[in-house]
Scaffold this motif. Structure first.
Motif, PDB file in Angstrom:
ATOM      1  N   ALA A  76       0.959  -1.074  -0.007  1.00  0.00           N
ATOM      2  CA  ALA A  76      -0.169   0.047  -0.030  1.00  0.00           C
ATOM      3  C   ALA A  76       1.029   1.339  -0.088  1.00  0.00           C
ATOM      4  O   ALA A  76       0.708   2.315  -0.556  1.00  0.00           O
ATOM      5  CB  ALA A  76      -0.889   0.148   1.188  1.00  0.00           C
ATOM      6  N   VAL A  77       2.011   1.201   0.893  1.00  0.00           N
ATOM      7  CA  VAL A  77       2.936   2.369   0.761  1.00  0.00           C
ATOM      8  C   VAL A  77       3.472   2.531  -0.770  1.00  0.00           C
ATOM      9  O   VAL A  77       3.733   3.778  -1.180  1.00  0.00           O
ATOM     10  CB  VAL A  77       4.081   1.964   1.985  1.00  0.00           C
ATOM     11  CG1 VAL A  77       4.991   3.267   1.887  1.00  0.00           C
ATOM     12  CG2 VAL A  77       3.187   2.170   3.019  1.00  0.00           C
TER      13      VAL A  77
ATOM     14  N   HIS B 287       7.625   4.281   9.786  1.00  0.00           N
ATOM     15  CA  HIS B 287       7.532   2.985   9.682  1.00  0.00           C
ATOM     16  C   HIS B 287       5.997   2.800   9.576  1.00  0.00           C
ATOM     17  O   HIS B 287       5.004   3.501   9.919  1.00  0.00           O
ATOM     18  CB  HIS B 287       8.161   2.321  10.900  1.00  0.00           C
ATOM     19  CG  HIS B 287       7.583   2.569  12.242  1.00  0.00           C
ATOM     20  ND1 HIS B 287       6.410   2.159  12.715  1.00  0.00           N
ATOM     21  CD2 HIS B 287       7.913   3.512  13.307  1.00  0.00           C
ATOM     22  CE1 HIS B 287       5.758   2.396  13.986  1.00  0.00           C
ATOM     23  NE2 HIS B 287       6.899   3.485  14.257  1.00  0.00           N
ATOM     24  N   HIS B 288       5.818   1.516   8.738  1.00  0.00           N
ATOM     25  CA  HIS B 288       4.277   1.120   8.388  1.00  0.00           C
ATOM     26  C   HIS B 288       3.873  -0.085   9.221  1.00  0.00           C
ATOM     27  O   HIS B 288       2.721  -0.314   9.214  1.00  0.00           O
ATOM     28  CB  HIS B 288       4.223   0.987   7.119  1.00  0.00           C
ATOM     29  CG  HIS B 288       4.877  -0.355   6.406  1.00  0.00           C
ATOM     30  ND1 HIS B 288       4.536  -1.553   6.715  1.00  0.00           N
ATOM     31  CD2 HIS B 288       6.236  -0.483   6.013  1.00  0.00           C
ATOM     32  CE1 HIS B 288       5.299  -2.279   6.067  1.00  0.00           C
ATOM     33  NE2 HIS B 288       6.445  -1.710   5.728  1.00  0.00           N
ATOM     34  N   ASP B 289       4.857  -0.641  10.258  1.00  0.00           N
ATOM     35  CA  ASP B 289       4.387  -1.638  11.132  1.00  0.00           C
ATOM     36  C   ASP B 289       3.610  -1.023  12.446  1.00  0.00           C
ATOM     37  O   ASP B 289       3.990   0.151  12.550  1.00  0.00           O
ATOM     38  CB  ASP B 289       5.346  -2.476  11.194  1.00  0.00           C
ATOM     39  CG  ASP B 289       6.478  -2.036  12.056  1.00  0.00           C
ATOM     40  OD1 ASP B 289       6.991  -0.887  11.751  1.00  0.00           O
ATOM     41  OD2 ASP B 289       6.843  -2.679  13.141  1.00  0.00           O
TER      42      ASP B 289
ATOM     43  N   ILE C 292       4.075   8.904   7.813  1.00  0.00           N
ATOM     44  CA  ILE C 292       4.255   8.373   6.235  1.00  0.00           C
ATOM     45  C   ILE C 292       3.502   9.371   5.345  1.00  0.00           C
ATOM     46  O   ILE C 292       4.212  10.190   4.426  1.00  0.00           O
ATOM     47  CB  ILE C 292       3.713   7.008   5.890  1.00  0.00           C
ATOM     48  CG1 ILE C 292       4.530   5.967   6.765  1.00  0.00           C
ATOM     49  CG2 ILE C 292       3.637   6.724   4.453  1.00  0.00           C
ATOM     50  CD1 ILE C 292       3.949   4.759   6.711  1.00  0.00           C
ATOM     51  N   ILE C 293       2.286   9.773   5.906  1.00  0.00           N
ATOM     52  CA  ILE C 293       1.343  10.834   5.061  1.00  0.00           C
ATOM     53  C   ILE C 293       1.771  12.059   5.307  1.00  0.00           C
ATOM     54  O   ILE C 293       1.774  13.394   4.326  1.00  0.00           O
ATOM     55  CB  ILE C 293      -0.099  10.466   5.627  1.00  0.00           C
ATOM     56  CG1 ILE C 293      -0.473   9.180   5.429  1.00  0.00           C
ATOM     57  CG2 ILE C 293      -0.986  11.503   4.713  1.00  0.00           C
ATOM     58  CD1 ILE C 293      -0.598   8.782   3.962  1.00  0.00           C
ATOM     59  N   MET C 294       2.344  12.408   6.410  1.00  0.00           N
ATOM     60  CA  MET C 294       3.085  13.836   6.604  1.00  0.00           C
ATOM     61  C   MET C 294       4.179  14.125   5.728  1.00  0.00           C
ATOM     62  O   MET C 294       4.409  15.250   4.801  1.00  0.00           O
ATOM     63  CB  MET C 294       3.607  14.008   8.140  1.00  0.00           C
ATOM     64  CG  MET C 294       4.333  15.609   8.327  1.00  0.00           C
ATOM     65  SD  MET C 294       4.511  15.582  10.166  1.00  0.00           S
ATOM     66  CE  MET C 294       6.133  14.536  10.121  1.00  0.00           C
TER      67      MET C 294
ATOM     68  N   ILE D 225      12.363   6.342   3.315  1.00  0.00           N
ATOM     69  CA  ILE D 225      12.530   4.936   3.939  1.00  0.00           C
ATOM     70  C   ILE D 225      11.554   4.724   4.795  1.00  0.00           C
ATOM     71  O   ILE D 225      11.616   5.456   6.102  1.00  0.00           O
ATOM     72  CB  ILE D 225      14.063   4.756   4.251  1.00  0.00           C
ATOM     73  CG1 ILE D 225      14.161   3.330   4.667  1.00  0.00           C
ATOM     74  CG2 ILE D 225      14.426   5.966   5.461  1.00  0.00           C
ATOM     75  CD1 ILE D 225      15.593   3.007   5.162  1.00  0.00           C
ATOM     76  N   ILE D 226      10.705   3.806   4.653  1.00  0.00           N
ATOM     77  CA  ILE D 226       9.621   3.688   5.500  1.00  0.00           C
ATOM     78  C   ILE D 226       9.993   2.037   6.046  1.00  0.00           C
ATOM     79  O   ILE D 226       9.434   1.123   5.229  1.00  0.00           O
ATOM     80  CB  ILE D 226       8.338   3.619   4.761  1.00  0.00           C
ATOM     81  CG1 ILE D 226       8.087   4.917   4.068  1.00  0.00           C
ATOM     82  CG2 ILE D 226       6.977   3.456   5.766  1.00  0.00           C
ATOM     83  CD1 ILE D 226       8.431   6.294   4.879  1.00  0.00           C
ATOM     84  N   GLU D 227      10.044   2.005   7.189  1.00  0.00           N
ATOM     85  CA  GLU D 227      10.452   0.619   7.780  1.00  0.00           C
ATOM     86  C   GLU D 227       9.320  -0.401   7.897  1.00  0.00           C
ATOM     87  O   GLU D 227       8.109   0.101   8.260  1.00  0.00           O
ATOM     88  CB  GLU D 227      11.289   0.694   8.991  1.00  0.00           C
ATOM     89  CG  GLU D 227      11.805  -0.470   9.746  1.00  0.00           C
ATOM     90  CD  GLU D 227      12.663  -0.180  10.832  1.00  0.00           C
ATOM     91  OE1 GLU D 227      13.102  -1.317  11.548  1.00  0.00           O
ATOM     92  OE2 GLU D 227      12.953   0.668  11.310  1.00  0.00           O
TER      93      GLU D 227
END
Length: 459
Positions: A45-46, A88-90, A128-130, A152-154
């Motif tokens: 999704a990211v 991070h997305h988790d 993430i959205i910011m 970089i999104i962990e």
């Protein structure tokens, strides 16, 4: 320019909230005992959002666990500054779902319109959205005259970032930047913009004691045979005194005391026992272990031990049983100047030395994260402070944090001594990691404005 940015972002807030709600709907819990397909779904999704935003070089950076970190970039010119943007997305598990007032993985706006409830709203899918929103706004404002931005999104921050060091080391050239923004912290209070400059480190050990082959009838066997539950409680009690001071010899060696400037900054925040008790939901009659003027230094600049789990039998099936085993997980929060590996080993040694009666003791250690202190002398800090002050219309505060962000030290040790700016959208009421996590939407908007102003002021 400032008013133009604020107006443009306000108009787009429904879209940004919708994007965040989409991510919140994915239960991307990065612990092994949960279905990891949702962490992969979250990464996808990211990745899709990055593609829709026009980013390039989108790819998965995958550690051994398989929990994807998502990378992407929006480059303008080699002559422009490059900023690496982390989130991070988790997420954490929902904890006790019966205590949620809304569905944990269904983003829900409060009746007054001020908060968005759902797991991951504040920690850390809003980050993430910011980042994405600020990219959109600075590109609309400056076209290709803005800074280079790398994302970089962990995917496993909440479960300890075990593979993140390897990712940074392997892709150091790809991630090369002039500064990094870690959007995984928060503000001292709602409407109070804050930059975090110190973090406590973290580690943990799991202790299991075993005295018999199986549980026994307590009437027939207790007395001669030691009760592992009591033994474990005594071992834990020997770790600290009544004030919480850790009694392990040498444990606090290397501890760095706050400077006079640090202490002055902390005093300026106006923390009182009443505020702290209210924010923490401390029950009436429960006394704090420090004085009012020591609350922030105790929280940010001193170590602590916390029993995060304990198990001796089952509360739901309690009977007259002498239990065969007892378990506890002991978490360590380490203050600046302390070393995670060294302190973990000291804790292990101390526990083993205090096991009585020859009881079997098995201790398992977890990977730790060292404390972190950043130097605020780089001009980027003033630029960020000024941008946040303008966005929030309130003076930016320099604060510490009692929590840990493993990536902070990893970025510095891997990518060179670049500025590490730690911001975020949590606040004392957001209840990150607990039930009814929420995001304060006015600060979500102001956070996007601040980051946009920062980007716009770099070139």
């Amino acid at each position: 320019m400032e008013q133009q940015i604020k107006k443009a972002i306000k108009a787009k807030m429904p879209t940004y909230i919708q994007q965040l709600s989409k991510l919140v709907s994915i239960p991307s819990i990065s612990f092994d005992n949960f279905d990891q397909k949702y962490v992969l779904e979250s990464a996808e999704a990211v990745k899709q959002m990055f593609a829709e935003a026009g980013l390039t070089n989108i790819q998965f950076l995958t550690p051994e666990s398989g929990r994807h970190t998502v990378y992407a970039e929006s480059l303008t010119s080699p002559d422009k500054p490059t900023i690496l943007l982390y989130a991070h997305h988790d997420v954490q598990p929902p904890m006790r779902e019966a205590l949620w007032n809304t569905k944990p993985f269904e983003a829900t706006v409060s009746a007054d319109g001020e908060r968005l409830f759902g797991r991951g709203t504040a920690d850390d899918k809003a980050g993430i959205i910011m980042h994405l929103a600020a990219l959109e706004q600075v590109r609309a404002l400056k076209k290709n005259d803005g800074p280079n931005l790398k994302f970089i999104i962990e995917g496993e921050e909440e479960s300890g970032s075990a593979g993140f060091a390897g990712i940074l080391k392997k892709h150091a050239e790809l991630l090369k930047a002039d500064a990094v923004i870690i959007a995984d912290l928060g503000n001292f209070a709602k409407g109070t913009p804050s930059i975090t400059t110190t973090l406590r480190g973290m580690s943990a050990v799991s202790v299991e004691l075993k005295a018999t082959k199986a549980p026994l009838h307590s009437g027939s066997w207790s007395g001669p045979i030691p009760d592992v539950g009591q033994v474990l409680c005594r071992m834990i009690a020997e770790l600290t005194d009544g004030t919480g001071k850790i009694l392990i010899p040498g444990f606090e060696d290397g501890l760095v005391s706050p400077t006079a400037e640090d202490l002055a900054s902390y005093r300026s925040l106006g923390m009182t026992e009443e505020i702290f008790r209210n924010d923490g939901g401390v029950l009436d009659g429960v006394k704090l272990k420090c004085s009012e003027d020591e609350i922030l230094t105790t929280l940010w600049r001193k170590p602590s031990l916390v029993v995060t789990a304990m198990e001796v039998g089952s509360r739901m099936n309690a009977g007259n049983v002498l239990q065969d085993s007892a378990y506890a997980r002991i978490g360590i929060r380490l203050a600046p100047g302390m070393d995670a590996d060294r302190c973990t080993q000291l804790l292990v040694d101390f526990l083993k030395q205090h096991v009585p009666y020859g009881i079997q003791c098995n201790i398992v250690t977890e990977d730790g994260a060292n404390p972190f202190v950043t130097d605020t002398s780089h001009p980027f800090f003033k630029k960020m402070s000024d941008a946040m002050t303008a966005a929030y219309e309130s003076e930016t505060k320099i604060i510490g944090c009692g929590a840990s962000i493993p990536g902070a030290e990893l970025f510095r040790s891997t990518l060179g001594n670049i500025p590490v700016l730690m911001t975020g959208l949590e606040d004392p009421e957001c209840n990150a990691h607990g039930e009814n996590e929420s995001l304060y939407l006015p600060d979500f908007e102001k956070g996007i404005v601040a980051e946009t102003l920062f980007f716009g002021g770099l070139c």
